[in-house]
Enzyme design. Structure first.
Site, PDB file in Angstrom:
ATOM      1  N   ASP A   1       0.838  -1.204   0.000  1.00 62.98           N
ATOM      2  CA  ASP A   1       0.000   0.000   0.000  1.00 62.98           C
ATOM      3  C   ASP A   1       0.873   1.254   0.000  1.00 62.98           C
ATOM      4  OD1 ASP A   1      -2.850   1.130   0.530  1.00 62.98           O
ATOM      5  OD2 ASP A   1      -1.598   2.156   2.004  1.00 62.98           O
TER       6      ASP A   1
ATOM      7  N   TYR B   1       3.241   9.868   0.878  1.00 62.19           N
ATOM      8  CA  TYR B   1       4.220   9.306   1.821  1.00 62.19           C
ATOM      9  C   TYR B   1       5.655   9.682   1.436  1.00 62.19           C
ATOM     10  CZ  TYR B   1       0.096   6.479   3.025  1.00 62.19           C
ATOM     11  OH  TYR B   1      -1.168   6.065   3.351  1.00 62.19           O
TER      12      TYR B   1
ATOM     13  N   HIS C   1      -6.990   9.838  -2.273  1.00 59.24           N
ATOM     14  CA  HIS C   1      -6.546   9.765  -0.878  1.00 59.24           C
ATOM     15  C   HIS C   1      -7.543  10.425   0.090  1.00 59.24           C
ATOM     16  CE1 HIS C   1      -2.460   9.161   1.329  1.00 59.24           C
ATOM     17  NE2 HIS C   1      -3.456   8.954   2.167  1.00 59.24           N
TER      18      HIS C   1
ATOM     19  N   LYS D   1      -2.036   6.089  -4.171  1.00 61.94           N
ATOM     20  CA  LYS D   1      -3.100   7.079  -3.947  1.00 61.94           C
ATOM     21  C   LYS D   1      -2.761   8.431  -4.561  1.00 61.94           C
ATOM     22  CE  LYS D   1      -3.634   4.746   0.478  1.00 61.94           C
ATOM     23  NZ  LYS D   1      -2.253   4.510   0.961  1.00 61.94           N
TER      24      LYS D   1
HETATM   25  N1  LIG Z   1      -5.690   6.097   3.215  1.00 60.19           N
HETATM   26  C1  LIG Z   1      -5.277   6.763   4.265  1.00 60.19           C
HETATM   27  O1  LIG Z   1      -5.660   7.928   4.463  1.00 60.19           O
HETATM   28  C2  LIG Z   1      -4.353   6.096   5.237  1.00 60.19           C
HETATM   29  C3  LIG Z   1      -4.191   6.638   6.518  1.00 60.19           C
HETATM   30  C4  LIG Z   1      -3.373   5.973   7.422  1.00 60.19           C
HETATM   31  C5  LIG Z   1      -2.709   4.821   7.043  1.00 60.19           C
HETATM   32  N2  LIG Z   1      -2.860   4.308   5.783  1.00 60.19           N
HETATM   33  C6  LIG Z   1      -2.139   3.072   5.356  1.00 60.19           C
HETATM   34  O2  LIG Z   1      -2.287   2.064   6.336  1.00 60.19           O
HETATM   35  C7  LIG Z   1      -1.005   1.628   6.786  1.00 60.19           C
HETATM   36  C8  LIG Z   1      -1.061   1.163   8.234  1.00 60.19           C
HETATM   37  O3  LIG Z   1      -1.516   2.165   9.101  1.00 60.19           O
HETATM   38  P1  LIG Z   1      -0.585   2.844  10.195  1.00 60.19           P
HETATM   39  O4  LIG Z   1       0.809   2.862   9.684  1.00 60.19           O
HETATM   40  O5  LIG Z   1      -1.218   4.094  10.587  1.00 60.19           O
HETATM   41  O6  LIG Z   1      -0.728   1.939  11.475  1.00 60.19           O
HETATM   42  P2  LIG Z   1      -0.575   0.432  11.954  1.00 60.19           P
HETATM   43  O7  LIG Z   1      -0.065  -0.455  10.877  1.00 60.19           O
HETATM   44  O8  LIG Z   1      -1.868   0.098  12.586  1.00 60.19           O
HETATM   45  O9  LIG Z   1       0.521   0.601  13.080  1.00 60.19           O
HETATM   46  C9  LIG Z   1       1.858   0.908  12.783  1.00 60.19           C
HETATM   47  C10 LIG Z   1       2.654   1.030  14.058  1.00 60.19           C
HETATM   48  O10 LIG Z   1       2.598  -0.193  14.789  1.00 60.19           O
HETATM   49  C11 LIG Z   1       3.907  -0.711  15.033  1.00 60.19           C
HETATM   50  N3  LIG Z   1       3.794  -2.169  14.880  1.00 60.19           N
HETATM   51  C12 LIG Z   1       3.539  -2.858  13.742  1.00 60.19           C
HETATM   52  N4  LIG Z   1       3.436  -4.176  13.994  1.00 60.19           N
HETATM   53  C13 LIG Z   1       3.632  -4.330  15.327  1.00 60.19           C
HETATM   54  C14 LIG Z   1       3.635  -5.462  16.184  1.00 60.19           C
HETATM   55  N5  LIG Z   1       3.418  -6.682  15.720  1.00 60.19           N
HETATM   56  N6  LIG Z   1       3.853  -5.254  17.519  1.00 60.19           N
HETATM   57  C15 LIG Z   1       4.073  -4.031  17.995  1.00 60.19           C
HETATM   58  N7  LIG Z   1       4.077  -2.909  17.229  1.00 60.19           N
HETATM   59  C16 LIG Z   1       3.855  -3.060  15.896  1.00 60.19           C
HETATM   60  C17 LIG Z   1       4.793  -0.056  14.003  1.00 60.19           C
HETATM   61  O11 LIG Z   1       6.074   0.100  14.556  1.00 60.19           O
HETATM   62  P3  LIG Z   1       7.447  -0.020  13.709  1.00 60.19           P
HETATM   63  O12 LIG Z   1       7.183   0.459  12.309  1.00 60.19           O
HETATM   64  O13 LIG Z   1       8.386   0.853  14.456  1.00 60.19           O
HETATM   65  O14 LIG Z   1       7.825  -1.454  13.725  1.00 60.19           O
HETATM   66  C18 LIG Z   1       4.107   1.294  13.807  1.00 60.19           C
HETATM   67  O15 LIG Z   1       4.515   2.228  14.788  1.00 60.19           O
HETATM   68  C19 LIG Z   1      -0.114   2.849   6.518  1.00 60.19           C
HETATM   69  O16 LIG Z   1       1.251   2.531   6.521  1.00 60.19           O
HETATM   70  C20 LIG Z   1      -0.643   3.298   5.182  1.00 60.19           C
HETATM   71  O17 LIG Z   1      -0.118   2.477   4.152  1.00 60.19           O
HETATM   72  C21 LIG Z   1      -3.668   4.935   4.883  1.00 60.19           C
END
Ligand SMILES: NC(=O)c1ccc[n+]([C@@H]2O[C@H](COP(=O)([O-])OP(=O)(O)OC[C@H]3O[C@@H](n4cnc5c(N)ncnc54)[C@H](OP(=O)(O)O)[C@@H]3O)[C@@H](O)[C@H]2O)c1
Ligand SMILES: *[C@@H]1O[C@H](CO)[C@@H](O)[C@H](O)[C@H]1NC(C)=O
Ligand SMILES: *[C@@H]1O[C@H](CO)[C@@H](O)[C@H](O)[C@H]1NC(C)=O
Ligand SMILES: *[C@@H]1O[C@H](CO)[C@@H](O)[C@H](O)[C@H]1NC(C)=O
Length: 329
Positions: free
Chosen positions: A67, A72, A135, A101
């Site tokens: 994704d 980004y 987005h 996006k």
């Molecule tokens: N369309 C949109 O508007 C939108 C908005 C937000 C996000 N997104 C997409 O969704 C993806 C995921 O969302 P997100 O990055 O906000 O949050 P997430 O994946 O829910 O959480 C990421 C965080 O959790 C940590 N983490 C991951 N796996 C873990 C585990 N097994 N145990 C402990 N900690 C863990 C990561 O740390 P480390 O990286 O330090 O390991 C990071 O700080 C984004 O990267 C993006 O591609 C899209």
């Protein structure tokens, strides 16, 4: 709501025809369908090498969905990681699903939207995307304002050879209805914030009825450090330390992160998680093997009745009303 649903369902089966096969594609170009697990790339930016390594490791671990987003600001490094991962895993491009996006600064006529797409394709080093999402329903030109109709119409004209499917992120019910009724084309997918603290079950059900697939972003809830912005007063406990999730995890021999992801997949949503650490990348991938019982799902549903929190809402910063009519606003 109901009347709208009936009207939409009446043409939803034929709905994709206008966008299908504008440019003939060969059998070899055909892609897989969207996998339930996806690897996110927001904030994956310690260094370009680190970003590429994480993406490559994800593909070698078994993730088949990446994704991305222009916003980004790391698509060249992500693209290098994709190329490296495919090579090391002995895969071809059409064996993975890549989403990107369109950012708010490229809303508008088809020339503008095409330019946004072409930049992303060139940055990622790819010939096509499996899915291209708007987005936000917001244009930043000249100033932030709600805008999505003309941009959606432009996205529908993108050549099939460059974009297999088009979709949206972060729309409200009114915006989704307006989008479909004014263009008569429903999005293939809607990506939105979803986790045990923001479950939005009836909103998901609405998409299911329309045949729009739903992707869950931030599936690990408040684990994203950006979501800790100092106003922690009414914050739920860190999702991965939530007692209910931890207890279920112990019982099912999973981790709390795997429980959150398995719950997301059990609802039929594609979960998009991000980590820069190899051990988490592996752990999260193994969520597919974390089997939850009905009673576990019921308990997680209750977590959502106790806590309700939307973390990603730039309404204030952008001075645009987002997510109107949805939970946690
Ligand atoms: N369309 C949109 O508007 C939108 C908005 C937000 C996000 N997104 C997409 O969704 C993806 C995921 O969302 P997100 O990055 O906000 O949050 P997430 O994946 O829910 O959480 C990421 C965080 O959790 C940590 N983490 C991951 N796996 C873990 C585990 N097994 N145990 C402990 N900690 C863990 C990561 O740390 P480390 O990286 O330090 O390991 C990071 O700080 C984004 O990267 C993006 O591609 C899209
Ligand atoms: C990326 O950098 C972080 C912080 O230095 C490090 O902990 C992590 O292991 C690196 N990830 C990869 C895949 O090299
Ligand atoms: C790579 O994949 C191709 C096609 O699936 C296969 O024929 C080939 O043997 C594989 N190579 C290696 C090194 O695994
Ligand atoms: C629990 O999970 C670990 C890691 O996935 C595995 O090695 C172990 O065999 C499992 N234990 C049981 C009792 O299933």
């Amino acid at each position: 709501m109901k009347q709208f649903l009936l009207a939409i369902l009446a043409f939803s089966n034929a709905g994709c025809s206008a966008f299908e096969f504008q440019t003939p594609i060969t059998e070899a170009q055909r892609t897989i369908s969207q996998p339930l697990l996806g690897f996110g790339t927001w904030n994956l930016k310690v260094s370009p090498e680190n970003t590429s390594a994480a993406v490559s490791i994800a593909i070698q671990t078994g993730y088949r969905q990446i994704d991305c987003a222009a916003a980004y600001r790391n698509e060249p490094a992500v693209g290098a990681g994709i190329a490296d991962g495919l090579k090391k895993a002995n895969l071809t491009r059409n064996q993975i699903w890549v989403t990107s996006k369109l950012w708010n600064d490229h809303h508008g006529d088809s020339t503008t939207v095409q330019a946004g797409l072409d930049q992303t394709l060139s940055d990622l080093g790819l010939e096509y995307l499996d899915l291209y999402l708007m987005h936000w329903p917001v244009s930043s030109v000249p100033n932030n304002h709600e805008e999505y109709i003309s941009t959606w119409a432009s996205m529908l004209t993108l050549p099939k050879s460059k974009v297999r499917h088009v979709g949206i992120c972060n729309f409200s019910p009114t915006q989704l209805k307006t989008l479909i009724t004014s263009t008569r084309e429903k999005p293939y997918a809607h990506q939105m914030e979803l986790h045990p603290y923001l479950q939005q079950s009836s909103w998901i059900k609405f998409h299911k009825q329309l045949g729009i697939s739903v992707s869950a972003y931030s599936p690990l809830g408040n684990n994203n450090p950006i979501y800790h912005n100092g106003e922690e007063k009414d914050y739920p406990p860190a999702l991965l330390e939530n007692k209910i999730l931890v207890k279920i995890a112990e019982k099912r021999n999973c981790t709390a992160a795997q429980v959150a992801l398995a719950w997301g997949m059990s609802r039929g949503t594609s979960v998009i998680l991000k980590s820069k650490h190899e051990e988490y990348i592996q752990e999260n991938f193994n969520a597919a093997e974390c089997t939850l019982k009905k009673s576990d799902l019921k308990k997680i549903e209750e977590v959502g009745e106790k806590w309700l929190k939307r973390y990603n809402n730039p309404s204030g910063a952008w001075k645009v009303d987002l997510f109107e009519g949805l939970d946690g606003v």
